[in-house]
Design a protein around this motif. Structure first.
Motif, PDB file in Angstrom:
ATOM      1  N   MET A  11       6.378  -9.195  -7.061  1.00 45.52           N
ATOM      2  CA  MET A  11       6.878  -7.827  -6.995  1.00 45.52           C
ATOM      3  C   MET A  11       6.743  -7.140  -8.350  1.00 45.52           C
ATOM      4  SD  MET A  11      10.181  -7.313  -4.721  1.00 45.52           S
ATOM      5  CE  MET A  11      10.946  -8.835  -4.271  1.00 45.52           C
ATOM      6  N   THR A  46       3.894 -12.926   0.459  1.00 45.22           N
ATOM      7  CA  THR A  46       4.165 -12.013  -0.641  1.00 45.22           C
ATOM      8  C   THR A  46       3.959 -12.790  -1.931  1.00 45.22           C
ATOM      9  OG1 THR A  46       5.755 -10.849   0.703  1.00 45.22           O
ATOM     10  CG2 THR A  46       5.895 -10.508  -1.675  1.00 45.22           C
ATOM     11  N   SER A  61       6.931  -2.173  -5.845  1.00 43.62           N
ATOM     12  CA  SER A  61       5.966  -2.577  -4.826  1.00 43.62           C
ATOM     13  C   SER A  61       5.767  -4.084  -4.903  1.00 43.62           C
ATOM     14  CB  SER A  61       4.639  -1.849  -5.031  1.00 43.62           C
ATOM     15  OG  SER A  61       4.059  -2.200  -6.266  1.00 43.62           O
ATOM     16  N   GLU A  62       5.091  -4.620  -3.898  1.00 45.40           N
ATOM     17  CA  GLU A  62       4.786  -6.041  -3.867  1.00 45.40           C
ATOM     18  C   GLU A  62       3.361  -6.220  -3.365  1.00 45.40           C
ATOM     19  OE1 GLU A  62       7.590  -7.787  -1.176  1.00 45.40           O
ATOM     20  OE2 GLU A  62       6.745  -6.798   0.579  1.00 45.40           O
ATOM     21  N   VAL A 116       1.261   2.353  -7.206  1.00 49.02           N
ATOM     22  CA  VAL A 116       2.394   2.949  -6.504  1.00 49.02           C
ATOM     23  C   VAL A 116       3.438   3.411  -7.513  1.00 49.02           C
ATOM     24  CG1 VAL A 116       4.306   2.422  -4.929  1.00 49.02           C
ATOM     25  CG2 VAL A 116       2.030   1.521  -4.465  1.00 49.02           C
ATOM     26  N   GLU A 156      -1.150  -3.840  -1.518  1.00 53.03           N
ATOM     27  CA  GLU A 156       0.040  -3.462  -2.280  1.00 53.03           C
ATOM     28  C   GLU A 156       0.938  -2.689  -1.337  1.00 53.03           C
ATOM     29  OE1 GLU A 156       1.530  -1.276  -6.380  1.00 53.03           O
ATOM     30  OE2 GLU A 156      -0.608  -1.465  -6.001  1.00 53.03           O
ATOM     31  N   ARG A 157       2.185  -3.151  -1.233  1.00 56.29           N
ATOM     32  CA  ARG A 157       3.145  -2.530  -0.322  1.00 56.29           C
ATOM     33  C   ARG A 157       4.246  -1.831  -1.111  1.00 56.29           C
ATOM     34  NH1 ARG A 157       5.063  -6.528   3.825  1.00 56.29           N
ATOM     35  NH2 ARG A 157       3.060  -5.905   4.709  1.00 56.29           N
ATOM     36  N   PRO A 158       4.380  -0.515  -0.968  1.00 52.65           N
ATOM     37  CA  PRO A 158       5.503   0.188  -1.599  1.00 52.65           C
ATOM     38  C   PRO A 158       6.826  -0.312  -1.004  1.00 52.65           C
ATOM     39  CG  PRO A 158       3.839   1.732  -0.804  1.00 52.65           C
ATOM     40  CD  PRO A 158       3.500   0.387  -0.229  1.00 52.65           C
ATOM     41  N   LEU A 159       7.821  -0.504  -1.853  1.00 52.85           N
ATOM     42  CA  LEU A 159       9.148  -0.921  -1.408  1.00 52.85           C
ATOM     43  C   LEU A 159      10.087   0.260  -1.515  1.00 52.85           C
ATOM     44  CD1 LEU A 159       9.353  -4.377  -3.198  1.00 52.85           C
ATOM     45  CD2 LEU A 159       8.825  -3.942  -0.806  1.00 52.85           C
ATOM     46  N   SER A 206       4.847  -2.946 -14.090  1.00 52.19           N
ATOM     47  CA  SER A 206       3.943  -2.233 -13.206  1.00 52.19           C
ATOM     48  C   SER A 206       2.600  -2.948 -13.120  1.00 52.19           C
ATOM     49  CB  SER A 206       3.756  -0.797 -13.682  1.00 52.19           C
ATOM     50  OG  SER A 206       3.147  -0.797 -14.954  1.00 52.19           O
ATOM     51  N   ASP A 245       0.469   0.236   3.721  1.00 52.62           N
ATOM     52  CA  ASP A 245       0.015  -0.718   2.701  1.00 52.62           C
ATOM     53  C   ASP A 245      -1.321  -0.260   2.146  1.00 52.62           C
ATOM     54  OD1 ASP A 245       2.233  -2.243   3.302  1.00 52.62           O
ATOM     55  OD2 ASP A 245       1.109  -3.907   4.212  1.00 52.62           O
ATOM     56  N   SER A 253      -0.180  -1.584 -10.895  1.00 53.71           N
ATOM     57  CA  SER A 253       0.246  -1.024  -9.621  1.00 53.71           C
ATOM     58  C   SER A 253      -0.327   0.384  -9.491  1.00 53.71           C
ATOM     59  CB  SER A 253       1.779  -0.968  -9.585  1.00 53.71           C
ATOM     60  OG  SER A 253       2.216  -0.275  -8.441  1.00 53.71           O
TER      61      SER A 253
END
Length: 190
Positions: free
Chosen positions: A43, A40, A82-83, A78, A185-188, A53, A118, A76
């Motif tokens: 964030m 990672t 996100s990360e 998202v 990019e992973r939404p948290l 963002s 992702d 971002s």
């Protein structure tokens, strides 16, 4: 001869998959490569008081022996926190992503660190170009037309077509590199 026939098989399968509105990418008849690393990087949050963002990161470009790095700053895509997750696969590699609402979304984990949902943001891409650098040798090579394969990062979100995404992914072949770099990019969950 084996490499050439494997590449022809891969091209045929990819063309058929694209024509049938392919929902995933995976090199033909080849096992997925081992994951070299998954980390990672940074964030982004919902905090309206900061310009959070936007991601800012530096990553090393393939191949694994390269000292070249890319510095990235991008917004971002998202809504919410996100990360960025960096994934490196040895070649050959498998990747399951599908076009969804103009984004390349992971549909299945292949053990490298990516997860369903992702969003593929960047992929290493190999193109022909003039030598990089500011030394005498690179300057002379530029004037003499010394064109060679070079790695850069392909911005998947800005791709004009799904075929461009597939082209960038499939440019990562063993004759040019030993690994592929993927930034997701992973939404948290909030």
């Amino acid at each position: 001869a084996h490499f050439h026939s494997a590449m022809m098989m891969l091209r045929t399968i990819l063309l058929a998959a694209i024509a049938a509105s392919a929902a995933a990418f995976a090199p033909a008849n080849q096992p997925a490569g081992l994951c070299r690393s998954a980390s990672t990087l940074r964030m982004a949050s919902d905090d309206a008081a900061s310009d959070s963002s936007k991601f800012e990161l530096m990553t090393r470009l393939p191949p694994s022996t390269s000292i070249l790095q890319a510095q990235l700053a991008f917004p971002s895509v998202v809504d919410g926190p996100s990360e960025i997750v960096e994934v490196r696969y040895n070649l050959p590699f498998g990747l399951d992503v599908a076009p969804e609402k103009g984004l390349a979304v992971c549909t299945k984990s292949n053990g490298g660190g990516e997860q369903p949902g992702d969003i593929l943001r960047y992929s290493s891409q190999w193109t022909m170009g003039l030598p990089r650098g500011d030394g005498l040798i690179t300057t002379a090579a530029s004037f003499s037309g010394g064109v060679a394969w070079q790695c850069s990062l392909f911005d998947v979100v800005r791709a004009s077509s799904w075929e461009d995404v597939v082209g960038a992914l499939t440019s990562n072949v063993e004759s040019r590199t030993d690994e592929v770099l993927l930034l997701f990019e992973r939404p948290l969950s909030s």
